[in-house]
Design an enzyme around this catalytic site. Structure first.
Site, PDB file in Angstrom:
ATOM      1  N   HIS A 244      10.762  31.923  -8.928  1.00  0.00           N
ATOM      2  CA  HIS A 244       9.557  31.228  -9.393  1.00  0.00           C
ATOM      3  C   HIS A 244       9.887  30.465 -10.662  1.00  0.00           C
ATOM      4  CE1 HIS A 244       5.368  30.546 -10.610  1.00  0.00           C
ATOM      5  NE2 HIS A 244       5.094  30.713  -9.341  1.00  0.00           N
ATOM      6  N   GLU A 303       4.734  34.427  -1.889  1.00  0.00           N
ATOM      7  CA  GLU A 303       4.840  34.036  -0.486  1.00  0.00           C
ATOM      8  C   GLU A 303       5.380  35.136   0.431  1.00  0.00           C
ATOM      9  OE1 GLU A 303       3.085  31.718  -0.225  1.00  0.00           O
ATOM     10  OE2 GLU A 303       3.850  29.753  -0.777  1.00  0.00           O
TER      11      GLU A 303
HETATM   12  N1  ACO Z   1      17.080  32.022  -3.342  1.00  0.00           N
HETATM   13  C1  ACO Z   1      18.321  31.826  -3.815  1.00  0.00           C
HETATM   14  N2  ACO Z   1      18.587  31.242  -4.994  1.00  0.00           N
HETATM   15  C2  ACO Z   1      17.526  30.855  -5.716  1.00  0.00           C
HETATM   16  C3  ACO Z   1      16.213  31.051  -5.291  1.00  0.00           C
HETATM   17  C4  ACO Z   1      16.006  31.661  -4.044  1.00  0.00           C
HETATM   18  N3  ACO Z   1      14.774  31.865  -3.563  1.00  0.00           N
HETATM   19  N4  ACO Z   1      15.368  30.560  -6.223  1.00  0.00           N
HETATM   20  C5  ACO Z   1      16.134  30.067  -7.214  1.00  0.00           C
HETATM   21  N5  ACO Z   1      17.433  30.247  -6.902  1.00  0.00           N
HETATM   22  C6  ACO Z   1      18.588  29.886  -7.714  1.00  0.00           C
HETATM   23  C7  ACO Z   1      18.872  28.400  -7.616  1.00  0.00           C
HETATM   24  O1  ACO Z   1      19.779  28.108  -6.577  1.00  0.00           O
HETATM   25  C8  ACO Z   1      19.492  28.130  -8.964  1.00  0.00           C
HETATM   26  O2  ACO Z   1      20.804  28.563  -8.982  1.00  0.00           O
HETATM   27  P1  ACO Z   1      21.939  27.714  -9.780  1.00  0.00           P
HETATM   28  O3  ACO Z   1      21.483  27.731 -11.212  1.00  0.00           O
HETATM   29  O4  ACO Z   1      23.195  28.483  -9.527  1.00  0.00           O
HETATM   30  O5  ACO Z   1      21.905  26.358  -9.187  1.00  0.00           O
HETATM   31  C9  ACO Z   1      18.704  29.059  -9.890  1.00  0.00           C
HETATM   32  O6  ACO Z   1      18.248  30.112  -9.086  1.00  0.00           O
HETATM   33  C10 ACO Z   1      17.521  28.379 -10.539  1.00  0.00           C
HETATM   34  O7  ACO Z   1      16.776  27.719  -9.550  1.00  0.00           O
HETATM   35  P2  ACO Z   1      15.852  26.478  -9.859  1.00  0.00           P
HETATM   36  O8  ACO Z   1      15.746  25.661  -8.613  1.00  0.00           O
HETATM   37  O9  ACO Z   1      16.251  25.770 -11.100  1.00  0.00           O
HETATM   38  O10 ACO Z   1      14.496  27.171 -10.179  1.00  0.00           O
HETATM   39  P3  ACO Z   1      13.113  26.479 -10.066  1.00  0.00           P
HETATM   40  O11 ACO Z   1      12.289  27.007 -11.155  1.00  0.00           O
HETATM   41  O12 ACO Z   1      13.196  25.004  -9.974  1.00  0.00           O
HETATM   42  O13 ACO Z   1      12.651  26.981  -8.626  1.00  0.00           O
HETATM   43  C11 ACO Z   1      11.475  27.809  -6.828  1.00  0.00           C
HETATM   44  C12 ACO Z   1      11.550  27.732  -8.347  1.00  0.00           C
HETATM   45  C13 ACO Z   1      11.386  26.401  -6.252  1.00  0.00           C
HETATM   46  C14 ACO Z   1      10.229  28.571  -6.424  1.00  0.00           C
HETATM   47  C15 ACO Z   1      12.730  28.512  -6.288  1.00  0.00           C
HETATM   48  O14 ACO Z   1      12.817  29.818  -6.814  1.00  0.00           O
HETATM   49  C16 ACO Z   1      12.780  28.553  -4.771  1.00  0.00           C
HETATM   50  O15 ACO Z   1      13.241  27.571  -4.162  1.00  0.00           O
HETATM   51  N6  ACO Z   1      12.307  29.660  -4.103  1.00  0.00           N
HETATM   52  C17 ACO Z   1      12.284  29.728  -2.676  1.00  0.00           C
HETATM   53  C18 ACO Z   1      11.048  28.992  -2.137  1.00  0.00           C
HETATM   54  C19 ACO Z   1       9.776  29.753  -2.417  1.00  0.00           C
HETATM   55  O16 ACO Z   1       9.663  30.953  -2.213  1.00  0.00           O
HETATM   56  N7  ACO Z   1       8.765  28.980  -2.863  1.00  0.00           N
HETATM   57  C20 ACO Z   1       7.433  29.515  -3.179  1.00  0.00           C
HETATM   58  C21 ACO Z   1       7.246  29.631  -4.659  1.00  0.00           C
HETATM   59  S1  ACO Z   1       5.679  30.334  -5.068  1.00  0.00           S
HETATM   60  C22 ACO Z   1       4.621  29.060  -4.855  1.00  0.00           C
HETATM   61  O17 ACO Z   1       4.921  27.934  -5.009  1.00  0.00           O
HETATM   62  C23 ACO Z   1       3.264  29.373  -4.436  1.00  0.00           C
END
Ligand code: ACO
Length: 363
Positions: A244, A303
């Site tokens: 998140h 989710e």
């Molecule tokens: N699985 C694996 N790796 C992840 C995940 C995940 N679910 N979430 C973040 N990471 C990793 C990224 O690859 C990144 O790694 P890196 O630094 O080595 O490149 C690091 O964690 C940071 O990720 P960001 O993309 O910078 O984090 P951001 O704050 O932009 O992303 C997000 C948040 C989009 C929710 C992300 O965690 C994600 O894609 N989750 C999966 C999709 C999901 O469940 N979405 C629903 C969110 S809740 C909602 O919107 C209601």
């Protein structure tokens, strides 16, 4: 510049606070723990709309039911072309037929519309005729009745109420920000809601719970979890339902929804096998994410248990994002009204990093 506007405060709001360090969500002065499972959706809408409409009646149950009846007329526009779209795109297209406006009647029709249209779209995709709303029912019970053609149990209606209340508002998430940007141009509530839906449908936001079911089905049994998850991460996939932007600890909505799944399973008298399996997958996923990304606090988000709850309520995974919109629409509208009441046009700056202008050659 902050990539993705991370940590940027772009609005002041009285509507909700997301405390990402403590894992706490406050909606209009009430903690999520006090609201989820104890509040009907109509009451949550009233809580959010208070002070933003001068003619807000004390109880929205009947006005919202009448709004469901009013918007049902639009379902006749659901043709084969719309049904070929993803459910959320078909619902968005039907909402786009509603007139713009900023009054309470427009707002209530916009709260009603995703509910009525989502049920009709799911039924039409199954080849079933739409079921008209029943103005004598509460919102959650009527949604399940419009979906399945029969009255739900009290436990099922309560479970859907818990879901809708849990997701009704959540600070300046991507879809709410999109709705506020549109509202700030004074385009109207329908336009603001359409912006919210368009941002919601992406897999990084509201599109995640459908793929959670694909993940659970792909894993199949708890002993396969580690290998499946490691292979997914090795491919560069993200695990849906984890991570998140704001929460650095477990999303409090995950607990509210997991408790709702448990209550529903207890009420049905069925063994909570699916829940136990999901818990095993969650435990494995969290352990692997901690091994792989020790510097990034990745925990369960809303989710993961959304997927379990909506599956238990017989929504098809393809329509999970629609149901998210059914709940979040109240937040979008309240934020749009708040933006209109006190906010200026949202118009940030960009920094040009393209090439310097090339002089045109004389002919
Ligand atoms: N699985 C694996 N790796 C992840 C995940 C995940 N679910 N979430 C973040 N990471 C990793 C990224 O690859 C990144 O790694 P890196 O630094 O080595 O490149 C690091 O964690 C940071 O990720 P960001 O993309 O910078 O984090 P951001 O704050 O932009 O992303 C997000 C948040 C989009 C929710 C992300 O965690 C994600 O894609 N989750 C999966 C999709 C999901 O469940 N979405 C629903 C969110 S809740 C909602 O919107 C209601």
């Amino acid at each position: 510049m902050s990539d993705g506007l991370e940590n940027v405060v772009a609005a002041e709001t009285v509507l909700s606070e997301v405390d990402g360090q403590a894992g706490r969500l406050i909606i209009r002065g009430r903690s999520l723990d006090d609201l989820a499972g104890r509040t009907r959706y109509e009451e949550a809408v009233h809580l959010l709309f208070g002070g933003f409409f001068s003619d807000l009646p004390p109880d929205l149950t009947r006005p919202l039911a009448e709004a469901r009846v009013a918007v049902f007329a639009e379902v006749q526009a659901l043709d084969a072309r719309l049904l070929a779209l993803e459910p959320i795109e078909a619902v968005r297209a039907l909402i786009a037929r509603l007139p713009d406006g900023d009054d309470l009647q427009t707002a209530l029709r916009l709260v009603a519309a995703p509910a009525v249209f989502s049920a009709a779209v799911v039924r039409a995709r199954r080849g079933d005729r739409p079921v008209p709303p029943d103005a004598d029912l509460g919102h959650a019970a009527d949604i399940l009745r419009m979906l399945n053609g029969r009255a739900p149990s009290a436990a099922q209606a309560a479970a859907l109420d818990t879901y809708l209340v849990t997701v009704c508002d959540h600070g300046l998430n991507a879809s709410t920000f999109a709705a506020r940007v549109t509202a700030s141009t004074r385009a109207g509530l329908t336009s603001a809601v359409l912006s919210g839906i368009s941002a919601l449908k992406g897999p990084l936001h509201g599109g995640a719970p459908g793929p959670v079911i694909e993940m659970l089905d792909g894993i199949g049994a708890p002993e396969n979890a580690r290998a499946w998850i490691e292979a997914a991460l090795a491919r560069g996939d993200r695990l849906m339902g984890f991570g998140h932007r704001v929460y650095r600890v477990r999303d409090p909505r995950a607990n509210a929804l997991k408790a709702a799944v448990r209550r529903l399973s207890d009420a049905s008298g069925q063994a909570p096998g699916r829940l136990a399996f999901a818990e095993a997958v969650e435990t494995a996923a969290l352990a692997i994410l901690r091994e792989r990304k020790p510097d990034r606090a990745l925990d369960t988000n809303v989710e993961f248990y959304t997927a379990l709850l909506l599956e238990a309520l017989d929504f098809p995974p393809a329509a999970f994002t629609c149901v998210f919109g059914v709940g979040r629409v109240a937040g979008w509208i309240a934020h749009a009204r708040e933006q209109l009441a006190g906010g200026r046009l949202i118009r940030p700056q960009s920094r040009y990093v393209g090439p310097a202008p090339t002089p045109l050659r004389a002919a």
